[in-house]
Design a protein around this motif. Structure first.
Motif, PDB file in Angstrom:
ATOM      1  N   GLY A 777       0.840  -1.198   0.000  1.00 43.26           N
ATOM      2  CA  GLY A 777       0.000   0.000   0.000  1.00 43.26           C
ATOM      3  C   GLY A 777       0.869   1.239   0.000  1.00 43.26           C
ATOM      4  N   ASP A 778       0.608   2.165   0.902  1.00 47.85           N
ATOM      5  CA  ASP A 778       1.357   3.419   0.967  1.00 47.85           C
ATOM      6  C   ASP A 778       2.643   3.208   1.769  1.00 47.85           C
ATOM      7  OD1 ASP A 778       2.326   5.949   1.090  1.00 47.85           O
ATOM      8  OD2 ASP A 778       0.442   6.880   1.699  1.00 47.85           O
ATOM      9  N   LEU A 779       3.723   2.883   1.068  1.00 47.03           N
ATOM     10  CA  LEU A 779       4.991   2.600   1.727  1.00 47.03           C
ATOM     11  C   LEU A 779       5.542   3.840   2.427  1.00 47.03           C
ATOM     12  CD1 LEU A 779       7.308   0.606   2.285  1.00 47.03           C
ATOM     13  CD2 LEU A 779       8.325   1.281   0.093  1.00 47.03           C
ATOM     14  N   SER A 780       5.376   5.000   1.794  1.00 48.94           N
ATOM     15  CA  SER A 780       5.906   6.233   2.394  1.00 48.94           C
ATOM     16  C   SER A 780       5.291   6.493   3.762  1.00 48.94           C
ATOM     17  CB  SER A 780       5.629   7.429   1.463  1.00 48.94           C
ATOM     18  OG  SER A 780       6.272   7.251   0.226  1.00 48.94           O
ATOM     19  N   GLN A 781       3.975   6.283   3.878  1.00 46.68           N
ATOM     20  CA  GLN A 781       3.325   6.502   5.169  1.00 46.68           C
ATOM     21  C   GLN A 781       3.853   5.532   6.216  1.00 46.68           C
ATOM     22  OE1 GLN A 781      -0.807   5.521   5.310  1.00 46.68           O
ATOM     23  NE2 GLN A 781      -1.115   6.312   7.387  1.00 46.68           N
ATOM     24  N   CYS A 782       4.031   4.272   5.791  1.00 44.28           N
ATOM     25  CA  CYS A 782       4.548   3.253   6.728  1.00 44.28           C
ATOM     26  C   CYS A 782       5.925   3.642   7.251  1.00 44.28           C
ATOM     27  CB  CYS A 782       4.600   1.898   6.047  1.00 44.28           C
ATOM     28  SG  CYS A 782       2.986   1.202   5.623  1.00 44.28           S
ATOM     29  N   VAL A 783       6.785   4.141   6.359  1.00 43.32           N
ATOM     30  CA  VAL A 783       8.138   4.527   6.767  1.00 43.32           C
ATOM     31  C   VAL A 783       8.078   5.701   7.741  1.00 43.32           C
ATOM     32  CG1 VAL A 783      10.350   5.434   5.961  1.00 43.32           C
ATOM     33  CG2 VAL A 783       9.206   3.632   4.673  1.00 43.32           C
ATOM     34  N   CYS A 784       7.200   6.659   7.473  1.00 45.69           N
ATOM     35  CA  CYS A 784       7.069   7.822   8.375  1.00 45.69           C
ATOM     36  C   CYS A 784       6.627   7.395   9.763  1.00 45.69           C
ATOM     37  CB  CYS A 784       6.071   8.821   7.791  1.00 45.69           C
ATOM     38  SG  CYS A 784       6.688   9.719   6.355  1.00 45.69           S
ATOM     39  N   VAL A 785       5.607   6.538   9.830  1.00 46.09           N
ATOM     40  CA  VAL A 785       5.113   6.070  11.123  1.00 46.09           C
ATOM     41  C   VAL A 785       6.196   5.256  11.846  1.00 46.09           C
ATOM     42  CG1 VAL A 785       3.371   4.654  12.274  1.00 46.09           C
ATOM     43  CG2 VAL A 785       2.727   6.074  10.315  1.00 46.09           C
ATOM     44  N   GLY A 786       6.892   4.407  11.107  1.00 53.24           N
ATOM     45  CA  GLY A 786       7.951   3.605  11.709  1.00 53.24           C
ATOM     46  C   GLY A 786       9.077   4.455  12.268  1.00 53.24           C
ATOM     47  N   ASN A 787       9.439   5.534  11.552  1.00 53.75           N
ATOM     48  CA  ASN A 787      10.472   6.444  12.040  1.00 53.75           C
ATOM     49  C   ASN A 787      10.072   7.090  13.360  1.00 53.75           C
ATOM     50  OD1 ASN A 787      12.751   6.405  10.280  1.00 53.75           O
ATOM     51  ND2 ASN A 787      11.573   7.459   8.704  1.00 53.75           N
ATOM     52  N   VAL A 788       8.826   7.532  13.433  1.00 58.31           N
ATOM     53  CA  VAL A 788       8.347   8.176  14.665  1.00 58.31           C
ATOM     54  C   VAL A 788       8.356   7.174  15.817  1.00 58.31           C
ATOM     55  CG1 VAL A 788       6.354   9.241  15.784  1.00 58.31           C
ATOM     56  CG2 VAL A 788       6.948   9.869  13.435  1.00 58.31           C
ATOM     57  N   LEU A 789       7.906   5.945  15.545  1.00 58.43           N
ATOM     58  CA  LEU A 789       7.820   4.927  16.594  1.00 58.43           C
ATOM     59  C   LEU A 789       9.195   4.573  17.149  1.00 58.43           C
ATOM     60  CD1 LEU A 789       6.170   2.833  18.209  1.00 58.43           C
ATOM     61  CD2 LEU A 789       6.399   1.282  16.245  1.00 58.43           C
ATOM     62  N   LEU A 790      10.189   4.452  16.258  1.00 63.80           N
ATOM     63  CA  LEU A 790      11.526   3.992  16.671  1.00 63.80           C
ATOM     64  C   LEU A 790      12.505   5.138  16.896  1.00 63.80           C
ATOM     65  CD1 LEU A 790      11.937   0.900  14.299  1.00 63.80           C
ATOM     66  CD2 LEU A 790      11.128   0.948  16.669  1.00 63.80           C
ATOM     67  N   GLY A 791      12.063   6.369  16.647  1.00 64.15           N
ATOM     68  CA  GLY A 791      12.958   7.511  16.857  1.00 64.15           C
ATOM     69  C   GLY A 791      14.060   7.585  15.834  1.00 64.15           C
ATOM     70  N   CYS A 792      13.767   7.224  14.595  1.00 63.41           N
ATOM     71  CA  CYS A 792      14.771   7.218  13.528  1.00 63.41           C
ATOM     72  C   CYS A 792      14.408   8.247  12.457  1.00 63.41           C
ATOM     73  CB  CYS A 792      14.881   5.829  12.901  1.00 63.41           C
ATOM     74  SG  CYS A 792      15.371   4.528  14.072  1.00 63.41           S
ATOM     75  N   GLN A 793      15.319   8.440  11.510  1.00 65.34           N
ATOM     76  CA  GLN A 793      15.085   9.354  10.393  1.00 65.34           C
ATOM     77  C   GLN A 793      15.571   8.696   9.103  1.00 65.34           C
ATOM     78  OE1 GLN A 793      17.108  12.970  11.504  1.00 65.34           O
ATOM     79  NE2 GLN A 793      15.411  13.697  12.771  1.00 65.34           N
ATOM     80  N   VAL A 794      15.036   7.542   8.789  1.00 67.31           N
ATOM     81  CA  VAL A 794      15.458   6.764   7.624  1.00 67.31           C
ATOM     82  C   VAL A 794      14.550   7.099   6.438  1.00 67.31           C
ATOM     83  CG1 VAL A 794      15.801   4.443   6.711  1.00 67.31           C
ATOM     84  CG2 VAL A 794      16.299   4.919   9.112  1.00 67.31           C
ATOM     85  N   THR A 795      15.141   7.359   5.283  1.00 66.64           N
ATOM     86  CA  THR A 795      14.340   7.666   4.100  1.00 66.64           C
ATOM     87  C   THR A 795      13.878   6.381   3.426  1.00 66.64           C
ATOM     88  OG1 THR A 795      16.253   7.708   2.614  1.00 66.64           O
ATOM     89  CG2 THR A 795      15.667   9.769   3.721  1.00 66.64           C
ATOM     90  N   GLU A 796      12.810   6.509   2.665  1.00 67.03           N
ATOM     91  CA  GLU A 796      12.262   5.353   1.952  1.00 67.03           C
ATOM     92  C   GLU A 796      13.283   4.786   0.972  1.00 67.03           C
ATOM     93  OE1 GLU A 796       8.658   4.451  -1.256  1.00 67.03           O
ATOM     94  OE2 GLU A 796       8.579   6.241   0.023  1.00 67.03           O
ATOM     95  N   GLU A 797      14.049   5.668   0.306  1.00 69.23           N
ATOM     96  CA  GLU A 797      15.028   5.214  -0.695  1.00 69.23           C
ATOM     97  C   GLU A 797      16.132   4.393  -0.052  1.00 69.23           C
ATOM     98  OE1 GLU A 797      13.978   8.318  -0.268  1.00 69.23           O
ATOM     99  OE2 GLU A 797      12.641   8.425  -2.023  1.00 69.23           O
ATOM    100  N   THR A 798      16.479   4.726   1.187  1.00 62.27           N
ATOM    101  CA  THR A 798      17.567   4.027   1.877  1.00 62.27           C
ATOM    102  C   THR A 798      17.278   2.548   2.046  1.00 62.27           C
ATOM    103  OG1 THR A 798      18.148   6.031   3.094  1.00 62.27           O
ATOM    104  CG2 THR A 798      18.937   3.951   4.008  1.00 62.27           C
ATOM    105  N   LEU A 799      16.018   2.200   2.232  1.00 66.33           N
ATOM    106  CA  LEU A 799      15.653   0.816   2.552  1.00 66.33           C
ATOM    107  C   LEU A 799      15.817  -0.128   1.370  1.00 66.33           C
ATOM    108  CD1 LEU A 799      12.449   1.477   4.708  1.00 66.33           C
ATOM    109  CD2 LEU A 799      14.809   1.204   5.464  1.00 66.33           C
ATOM    110  N   GLY A 800      15.918   0.378   0.173  1.00 66.42           N
ATOM    111  CA  GLY A 800      16.157  -0.468  -0.999  1.00 66.42           C
ATOM    112  C   GLY A 800      15.002  -1.367  -1.377  1.00 66.42           C
ATOM    113  N   ILE A 801      13.773  -0.961  -1.031  1.00 69.36           N
ATOM    114  CA  ILE A 801      12.603  -1.784  -1.357  1.00 69.36           C
ATOM    115  C   ILE A 801      12.103  -1.438  -2.759  1.00 69.36           C
ATOM    116  CG2 ILE A 801      10.232  -2.353  -0.681  1.00 69.36           C
ATOM    117  CD1 ILE A 801      11.026  -1.582   2.186  1.00 69.36           C
TER     118      ILE A 801
END
Length: 801
Positions: A777-801
């Motif tokens: 589905g909306d991968l960008s939203q998932c990454v944003c929520v995951g960053n907030v939950l874990l206290g990270c700042q990882v971009t979607e491009e970094t994950l290589g999906i």
């Protein structure tokens, strides 16, 4: 309790007082000069025997002894001739020195110092040249071996030099001073070491020359490692070295020799996708010595525990669809599966369960038989066999092992890992060289996991085939390649080529070497242009290393028995004498023929200790000639000399391990033999020490499925420092629990463990590939929520999906 190691009749240390080492690093080659200071503090004449390690690929090129103001320079002679001369000299009371290479392992040498008069001093100098190995971070590794572990001898094998190792507990009774001079056409970035160094001093403003010293007070009880960093180390280079004008015409030493350093660069589009096929055979040393600590610092693991963590990471990193098996060896060997099985969730879980149960309880170190069994198994079509061998490298029959690996080089690649101080460089580097793979050494505070993952990346690279090396030279110049054919190339790994240049140029001053190969059906060409004019005066290290390379090839041919053995032996002796370098068929001999006074009195024989683990009582010397009396004082560690070499222990105490008991004996300071056989009482068994805190990274990796995904549960949440409810409540709608868990694992890895990326890179690649096969589905939203939950700042491009 007597002093550990070999001592005099007065319970005093043997007479080696100090070792002074000067190292000259010229680009990729090191020239090492070691001076050993002896003094005879006995009241009678003395013969000293010093068994010591050198790098496996070193070429010993000078040996001399200075007694008072008189210096004796050794000659290289045929081995038996040199031995006879030494025996005759010692028997006649003359001063003599003999330096020999082990017939079983080329990284072990024996120095015999004969007939030192009471109170006499002798300074023995040994010079050798060696190639510097390139590390994954492009540094060049120089290692000065100090630790020589006792080599396990299989039943029925004859003992040689490597069985004459003397034992030492704690520090050895001599010290080390070391100075290093580095020069290179490329600027020097930095020098690092496993030991404490004085500040680096640059000699020129362009940083092409520098010196550094080992800090004072170093006790030579562990290997000294030095890492040299150049700018643009990975660039190909060539060194042309002039020959000796007085050498015979047409000989190797008369003509110029070129050393080519090649670094193939593979096309990016080919390297972007790693292969997913293969048969991975993991071979693990479970001998008693694997109970040793990796280092003496805080948080150190035993070798076996570090190997088990590494196996976990390896098993999780293997690609779906490959095949794998695990072998364990000591005095005997076992395997997880009768033949390699397909990698899936069930087989991975079965293997991990057995890995957790591994202990160091299989006796000695006998690697030959498990290798024979592996090679007897048929290979899977389209799944190239890759061996990963983990050992602390203490074996006796090194050359027999290497010949076996070479014989089967067509069917596999071998990646070898030397664990701990004293691992045999001849065994570790030799298996990788003969098996077309890559060698790694894990010493000091090194972590095993990143080095193994670097080798796994090599193993997963597409195979390079149809390798050819072509030379383009001016008219009148021909080339004779001295190195064995290149049969393996890895991205970023150096290949060295030695070649003899013959003839005279009719005009041109430049040569070209071209390496061609095929990679995934794509032709690739790498070229290097080089100047034929010899490099400024460097001595003869390139010639000596070239001669050593040729001698090693001839020695292997001799052992294979495929050619005229006598003619090969003659050629080895001829090359060794001509180049002045060591070989198994020659020895360095120096005799003080000008001594005015014959040494009188009974001759005492002393063996000088090297720092090592407990070894067996040393057998009698090979010499008893012309009635000269001698005394052997041979102490291993107290009563430990009466213990067989790590026998297989059976019965109720099997899990304890004999060598563990011996080590516990010394740690506790007990003096009774009962400590060896005493059983732990039930109360002490129940009061086991608490488990050390688990590494969060390894915890996360252990939870990953073979397919690459994670499950959303409390154990995963614990790794993140969260509760299962926190993870579940933040999960975006319409996103599967496993997808959300896997995405969080990726974000955590990139956000919290980026400095260890080399360790988890394949775990992350599997995870990203698995997510890519799912409906997210909306991968960008998932990454944003995951960053907030874990206290990270990882971009979607970094994950290589």
């Amino acid at each position: 309790m007597v002093n550990c190691g070999l001592v005099t009749e007065k319970n005093e240390p043997v007479p080696l007082k100090s070792i002074s080492v000067e190292v000259r690093v010229q680009d990729h080659v090191a020239t090492v000069s070691s001076t050993l200071q002896y003094v005879n503090e006995e009241e009678r004449p003395l013969e000293a025997l010093f068994v010591f390690p050198l790098p496996a690929d070193a070429a010993v090129c000078h040996f001399s002894a200075k007694i008072g103001e008189q210096e004796i320079v050794a000659e290289v002679q045929e081995r038996e001739t040199a031995r006879d001369q030494y025996d005759d000299a010692v028997s006649s009371g003359c001063q003599a020195f003999l330096l020999e290479e082990s017939e079983e392992s080329p990284d072990v040498f024996r120095l015999s110092v004969g007939c030192l008069s009471p109170g006499q001093n002798a300074a023995v100098t040994i010079i050798y040249v060696t190639e510097l190995a390139v590390q994954a971070d492009h540094s060049l590794r120089f290692c000065l071996p100090a630790v020589l572990n006792p080599r396990y001898t299989p039943a029925g094998s004859a003992a040689g030099i490597v069985s004459e190792i003397s034992s030492g507990c704690g520090s050895v009774p001599y010290t080390l001073t070391l100075s290093v001079h580095v020069s290179s056409p490329k600027p020097i970035s930095k020098l690092e070491s496993s030991c404490t160094l004085d500040p680096l001093v640059f000699l020129h403003s362009d940083h092409t020359q520098a010196t550094v010293n080992l800090s004072p007070g170093h006790m030579f009880d562990k290997d000294v490692e030095l890492f040299v960093y150049y700018q643009d180390t990975h660039q190909p280079s060539a060194i042309v070295e002039a020959g000796v004008t007085t050498a015979p015409s047409g000989s190797l030493m008369r003509d110029p020799v070129v050393m080519i350093s090649l670094y193939p660069e593979f096309p990016e589009e080919v390297m972007s996708s790693l292969v997913t096929q293969g048969e991975f055979v993991l071979v693990i040393d479970r001998s008693g010595s694997m109970d040793e600590m990796m280092h003496n610092g805080t948080g150190a693991q035993t070798r076996i525990e570090s190997a088990k963590d590494t196996l976990l990471l390896l098993l999780k990193s293997l690609p779906m669809g490959c095949y794998f098996n695990i072998y364990e060896f000591g005095s005997r060997f076992e395997f997880f599966y009768p033949q390699s099985v397909e990698y899936n969730q069930d087989t991975m879980d079965q293997a991990l369960k057995r890995v957790k149960e591994m202990t160091e309880d299989m006796g000695g170190t006998e690697i030959l038989q498990p290798l024979k069994h592996i090679y007897s198994q048929p290979c899977y079509p389209d799944h190239p066999r890759q061996l990963f061998i983990f050992t602390d490298g203490e074996v006796f029959n090194t050359k027999e092992v290497l010949d076996l690996v070479k014989h089967h080089a067509h069917s596999h690649r071998c990646f070898s890992f030397g664990i701990g101080e004293g691992a045999s460089t001849a065994l570790i580097t030799g298996m990788a060289r003969e098996g077309s793979g890559h060698a790694q050494f894990i010493t000091g505070t090194d972590r095993m996991q990143p080095k193994v993952m670097q080798s796994l990346r090599f193993a997963l690279q597409p195979a390079v085939v149809n390798i050819s090396v072509d030379w383009t030279l001016p008219d009148g110049i021909t080339v004779d390649t001295l190195s064995p054919p290149i049969n393996v190339l890895f991205q970023g790994q150096r290949s060295l080529i030695y070649a003899q240049l013959k003839g005279e140029s009719s005009g041109g001053s430049e040569g070209t070497v071209t390496v061609k190969y095929s990679l995934k059906d794509q032709p690739v060409t790498n070229q290097l242009h080089f100047c034929l004019k010899p490099t400024e005066e460097t001595g003869l290290p390139i010639h000596q290393l070239a001669a050593r390379t040729l001698i090693r090839s001839l020695e292997q041919k001799e052992r294979s028995g495929d050619a005229d053995v006598e003619s090969i032996r003659s050629r080895i002796v001829e090359l060794s004498v001509q180049a002045g370098v060591s070989s198994v068929r020659t020895a360095f001999i120096a005799i003080n023929k000008d001594s005015r006074q014959t040494v009188k009195g009974p001759l005492l024989q002393r063996r000088v200790p090297t720092h090592c683990l407990c070894s067996n009582c040393i057998g009698p010397p090979r010499r008893l000639k012309k009635g000269i009396p001698f005394v052997i004082i041979c102490f291993a560690c107290c009563f430990a000399c009466c213990i067989p070499a790590e026998p297989e222990v059976t019965g109720p105490e099997q899990k304890i391990g004999l060598m563990t008991k011996v080590r516990n004996f010394f740690r506790c300071g007990s003096k009774t033999e009962a400590s060896l056989t005493a059983q732990p009482d039930s109360e002490s068994m129940n009061e086991a020490a608490p488990d050390p805190p688990k590494d969060p990274l390894l915890q996360l990796v252990s939870l990953q499925k073979a397919s690459g995904c994670w499950e959303l549960d409390a154990t995963l949440a614990d790794v993140f420092g969260k509760t299962e409810d926190e993870l579940t409540n933040q999960k975006p709608a319409q996103v599967d629990g496993s997808v959300w868990a896997t995405l969080l694992a990726l974000i955590w890895l990139y956000g919290c463990k980026i400095e260890q990326q080399v360790e988890w890179q394949f775990v992350a690649m599997k995870a990203a590939s698995w997510i890519g096969s799912q409906k997210v589905g909306d991968l960008s939203q998932c990454v944003c929520v995951g960053n907030v939950l874990l206290g990270c700042q990882v971009t979607e491009e970094t994950l290589g999906i």
